[in-house]
Structures are given as structure tokens and as C-alpha cells.
Design a protein around this motif. Sequence first.
Motif, PDB file in Angstrom:
ATOM      1  N   PRO A 254       0.815  -1.227   0.000  1.00  0.00           N
ATOM      2  CA  PRO A 254       0.000   0.000   0.000  1.00  0.00           C
ATOM      3  C   PRO A 254       0.843   1.271   0.000  1.00  0.00           C
ATOM      4  O   PRO A 254       0.386   2.314  -0.497  1.00  0.00           O
ATOM      5  N   ARG A 255       2.060   1.211   0.529  1.00  0.00           N
ATOM      6  CA  ARG A 255       2.929   2.387   0.478  1.00  0.00           C
ATOM      7  C   ARG A 255       3.322   2.719  -0.965  1.00  0.00           C
ATOM      8  O   ARG A 255       3.603   3.880  -1.276  1.00  0.00           O
ATOM      9  N   ALA A 256       3.357   1.711  -1.823  1.00  0.00           N
ATOM     10  CA  ALA A 256       3.733   1.943  -3.218  1.00  0.00           C
ATOM     11  C   ALA A 256       2.683   2.741  -3.971  1.00  0.00           C
ATOM     12  O   ALA A 256       2.955   3.243  -5.065  1.00  0.00           O
ATOM     13  N   MET A 257       1.489   2.870  -3.408  1.00  0.00           N
ATOM     14  CA  MET A 257       0.435   3.619  -4.091  1.00  0.00           C
ATOM     15  C   MET A 257       0.672   5.122  -4.071  1.00  0.00           C
ATOM     16  O   MET A 257      -0.113   5.896  -4.619  1.00  0.00           O
ATOM     17  N   GLU A 258       1.753   5.582  -3.428  1.00  0.00           N
ATOM     18  CA  GLU A 258       2.100   7.003  -3.444  1.00  0.00           C
ATOM     19  C   GLU A 258       2.559   7.452  -4.821  1.00  0.00           C
ATOM     20  O   GLU A 258       2.578   8.650  -5.112  1.00  0.00           O
ATOM     21  N   GLY A 259       2.950   6.524  -5.671  1.00  0.00           N
ATOM     22  CA  GLY A 259       3.414   6.886  -6.998  1.00  0.00           C
ATOM     23  C   GLY A 259       2.269   7.284  -7.904  1.00  0.00           C
ATOM     24  O   GLY A 259       1.088   7.178  -7.555  1.00  0.00           O
ATOM     25  N   PRO A 260       2.573   7.767  -9.117  1.00  0.00           N
ATOM     26  CA  PRO A 260       1.516   8.117 -10.072  1.00  0.00           C
ATOM     27  C   PRO A 260       0.663   6.900 -10.415  1.00  0.00           C
ATOM     28  O   PRO A 260       1.122   5.760 -10.339  1.00  0.00           O
ATOM     29  N   THR A 261      -0.570   7.128 -10.811  1.00  0.00           N
ATOM     30  CA  THR A 261      -1.491   6.032 -11.143  1.00  0.00           C
ATOM     31  C   THR A 261      -0.946   5.116 -12.235  1.00  0.00           C
ATOM     32  O   THR A 261      -1.089   3.889 -12.123  1.00  0.00           O
ATOM     33  N   PRO A 262      -0.315   5.611 -13.302  1.00  0.00           N
ATOM     34  CA  PRO A 262       0.222   4.680 -14.310  1.00  0.00           C
ATOM     35  C   PRO A 262       1.248   3.712 -13.740  1.00  0.00           C
ATOM     36  O   PRO A 262       1.246   2.524 -14.075  1.00  0.00           O
ATOM     37  N   SER A 263       2.133   4.196 -12.862  1.00  0.00           N
ATOM     38  CA  SER A 263       3.122   3.284 -12.283  1.00  0.00           C
ATOM     39  C   SER A 263       2.466   2.314 -11.312  1.00  0.00           C
ATOM     40  O   SER A 263       2.850   1.142 -11.244  1.00  0.00           O
ATOM     41  N   SER A 264       1.464   2.749 -10.558  1.00  0.00           N
ATOM     42  CA  SER A 264       0.758   1.846  -9.666  1.00  0.00           C
ATOM     43  C   SER A 264       0.077   0.734 -10.452  1.00  0.00           C
ATOM     44  O   SER A 264       0.026  -0.419 -10.018  1.00  0.00           O
ATOM     45  N   ALA A 265      -0.446   1.069 -11.618  1.00  0.00           N
ATOM     46  CA  ALA A 265      -1.175   0.087 -12.416  1.00  0.00           C
ATOM     47  C   ALA A 265      -0.267  -0.997 -12.966  1.00  0.00           C
ATOM     48  O   ALA A 265      -0.534  -2.192 -12.810  1.00  0.00           O
ATOM     49  N   VAL A 266       0.822  -0.598 -13.593  1.00  0.00           N
ATOM     50  CA  VAL A 266       1.624  -1.595 -14.303  1.00  0.00           C
ATOM     51  C   VAL A 266       2.695  -2.219 -13.428  1.00  0.00           C
ATOM     52  O   VAL A 266       3.117  -3.351 -13.663  1.00  0.00           O
ATOM     53  N   PHE A 267       3.129  -1.528 -12.389  1.00  0.00           N
ATOM     54  CA  PHE A 267       4.226  -2.054 -11.586  1.00  0.00           C
ATOM     55  C   PHE A 267       3.704  -2.880 -10.413  1.00  0.00           C
ATOM     56  O   PHE A 267       3.848  -4.098 -10.383  1.00  0.00           O
ATOM     57  N   TYR A 268       3.065  -2.221  -9.444  1.00  0.00           N
ATOM     58  CA  TYR A 268       2.703  -2.893  -8.197  1.00  0.00           C
ATOM     59  C   TYR A 268       1.379  -3.629  -8.301  1.00  0.00           C
ATOM     60  O   TYR A 268       1.064  -4.455  -7.453  1.00  0.00           O
ATOM     61  N   GLY A 269       0.591  -3.358  -9.349  1.00  0.00           N
ATOM     62  CA  GLY A 269      -0.646  -4.088  -9.524  1.00  0.00           C
ATOM     63  C   GLY A 269      -0.560  -5.202 -10.529  1.00  0.00           C
ATOM     64  O   GLY A 269      -1.369  -6.120 -10.503  1.00  0.00           O
TER      65      GLY A 269
END
Length: 486
Positions: A261-276
Amino acid sequence: MPDVDQFIYFFGLLVVGAPAVLVALLGIPSLIKYKLTERATDRASRAAIATGLIGAVAILVMMLASGNRHVVLDLGNWVSIHQDGSSHDPYHFAVKFEFDRLSVPLAILSFVLCGTIGAFASKYMHREPGYNRFFVLYAVFLLGMVTASLADTIETLFTGWELVGLSSALLIAFFQERPAPVRNGLRVWVVYRVSDAALLLAAVVLHHMTGEGDFDKLMGTTSWPYGRANVTEGQALAVGLLLLLAAAGKSALVPFSGWLPRAMEGPTPSSAVFYGALSVHLGAFLLLRLSPLIAVSVWLAVAIVALGLVTALYAYLVGTVQTDIKSALSFASLAQVGVIVAEIGLGHWAPFLWYVALFHLLGHACLRTLQFVRAPTLLQDYRVLENAIGERLPQPPGLLRFAHPRTRAWLYRFALERGYLDAILTDYVARPFVRVFLWFDRLERRWTEYLSAGRRPAAAPAAAAQPTPAGATPPAPRPEQAGQHV
């Protein structure tokens, strides 16, 4: 007429080379402080991803048409050390890429999802001050994913593993003008360091046991997933546990789940392809790549199944109490990753489950990418529906409704605190390390002072007193000048 392997070799160079060229095209101008336009950055990203995707699809088609189960792209030994009296081959660090039924689908997935997110980010990040910085890190991430997916040696995999971790941590801290993203990016980087150390130690152990870290030789001549490692059960357990620790850190398995959940601080595009979608599945991919080790050791398989099920249960409980959509999606993603890991462990008894885990991974990554990208629009749709019906939308009941009221209250507190995992790691893992390092620091200072015969470094000479202009207030004395303790 050239044979199929030569065509695969050519297209393999395209697959590996396209992300590397993209990193150079976007990174070198940034180093010399030349800012590319948004249009040029977008076109370079699209061209590189299209080239790599075409090469990966062409390889898959040729492998299916010719019946080749795997082809190795060998770029030679970069390091070769001969050891006198050793029964193994000389130590070597080879750069090799393997195209088989596991690596090619994941490489195609990486290009497809990164291409989708790249097109989305070109609009989402429009006129953002860090536009070029985002796409440079995005290119580094793509290169790391492709390298890790196609790696045929554990050293090559470690290279891609590091690139993925570095770019992910920097993108979490992308909005560096705020303290929270930087703090969370640093915490994620610390967890990644533990994961990287475990993978590096596993590479050292593999070289001591077999003399090499080449997957195609370690796993025998049979192609994935039916290979069997040429090691004993005890050796497979020792290496497998290190790899499981590495996978747990990278895929946010228990007890490292707090970073997701801490990784969600990044921009939405990075949250989508990286941590999701991609980065969170890299640990599961590592276990799939080394599945022949799981086939050797039953205790390793049991440990993997147990960790996967515990993670899935933990993610379900914590996800039910999240109040923001990105955190809820991150724990929903983690629950599926836990199930995938459990499927990989069960492959010890039913090898076809490794195919199930691979298909589960590919489908889940695509689903989460769509959900993360669609999350802001979904919230708007919910508001429109709630305004239309005049009340809140009903929430689906959870499994906790069957629990005893006291048990339900305890589980709610447990989930609200996210299992206390962050506090446990801070108090019982990080803090003891800090105390040990501080003790070594005091010891070093003590010995330095002793060896220098008690002499301390001379203080810098005080600056000459400057006359105070007429009417100006003289500067206040510093604490050390006023006799105060600092």
C-alpha cells in the motif's frame, strides 16, 4: 536457408535490444540536460515497445510452428575464473537469454501492458514537470522486466531484478516535493534490499554447489516445467528457501506485505503496471522459473504453499477494511498473488499446476492493470449512481459476518492495523540492526581516538569579526558560543 533457431536469435536480439535502446534514447538526453519534447518521448516509447512486441510474438509463432521448446541466446562469458583442484567447471558469469514456454509469454505480457500504460501515461502525465523523468524510469523498468523474464542465468536475472527494484522505488518517490512519497519509497527500497540480498546469496550458493548459475544446465535437458534439478533434496531446500525469501520481498508476501500500500504514493500509471500487474508478480515468476527445485524438495513445496495461503488470507482480511480504492486494489492483487504462489507449491505433486499458475498470473496482471487505470473513473461512476438513487451503494457482505462478535472485533482491529507487520519489522528487525550499526560506529570512533593518541581534529578557524553596520542588529551568538549544550 537459415534455420528457425537463427531467426529466433535475430528476433531475440530485437526483444532484448529494443528496451535497452529506449533507455539510451530517453536517458542520455536527460544526462546532458537536453529535454525531449513530450511527442518525441511518446513516439520513441511506442516504437521501442512495438519492435520488442513484434519480435516476441514472432518468436512465439516460430516456436509453436517448429516444435522448439526452448532456444538459448548466448552472448558469451563476461567473466571466467579457473579454480585449481575444483571438480566443477570454472566459475563464469554468462549473459544468456532463454526463450521457452515460460519466458516468452511473460515478455509479451510486459510489452503489452507497458505499451498500454505508456499510451495512458502520455495523456495522464501531460505537462507534468517530471514527464521526462517518469518515462526514463518507465523505460528502465521495462528493460528490467524483459531481462528478468528472459534470463537464463541467475546473474542475468539479478540484473533485471535490480533494474525493476530501482525504477519502482524511484517512481514511488516520484512526487519528491512531498515527504510521504519519499519516506515510503525509502521503506520499499529497504525491503527490496533484503530481497536482493537473498537472491544474491542464492546465486553464490548455487555456484558453490554446481559451479554455475545457468538455468538450462541446472534444470537438466528437459524443458520447463518438467525439468529436474541436478541437486540433492537438502541442497534444493537450502537454495529454495533463499529464493522464497527473495520472492516474498519482491511480491510483498507475508511478512513484507506492508510495502504494497505504500507503493500507491506513486503516479497512477506506475501503480497500475508495476505494483498491480508486473512487479508484484516477479517473485512468483522466480519460483516458476526454478520450479525444478520445488520438484526435488517436498519441504520446500510445503513452505511455499503455506506462505501463499497465509498471504492470501492476510490480504483478504486487510483488504476488506481499506477506505481508498488503490489500497483496496493492492490487497486484492496481493490475495491473488498468494493463491498463485500456493499453486506453484502444489506443482510438486501435480506439475500441470505450474501451467495453471502461469495462466493465472497472465490473466490477473491484465485484470489489475485495467482496474487500476479505471479506478478514478469508477469513483466518479459511483458518485453518479449514488446521487441518482439518493443513498450509498450497498456493500457486499464479507465472510467476517459468520465470526463471533468478539472475534470479529479482534479481526477488524487486526485488519485495520494491517496485521501489525510494519511495527513488527520495525521493532524486531530494523531497530536491532540499527543498534548493532550504532555500536560499531561508537567502537570505530573509540579506536580512532585511541590510535590518534586522544587528539581530536582541530576546529576550523573562526571567521574574522566583521563590523556591524550602523542601525543593524548584531547577530545572535551561536549556542556553542553562549555556553549552551547542543
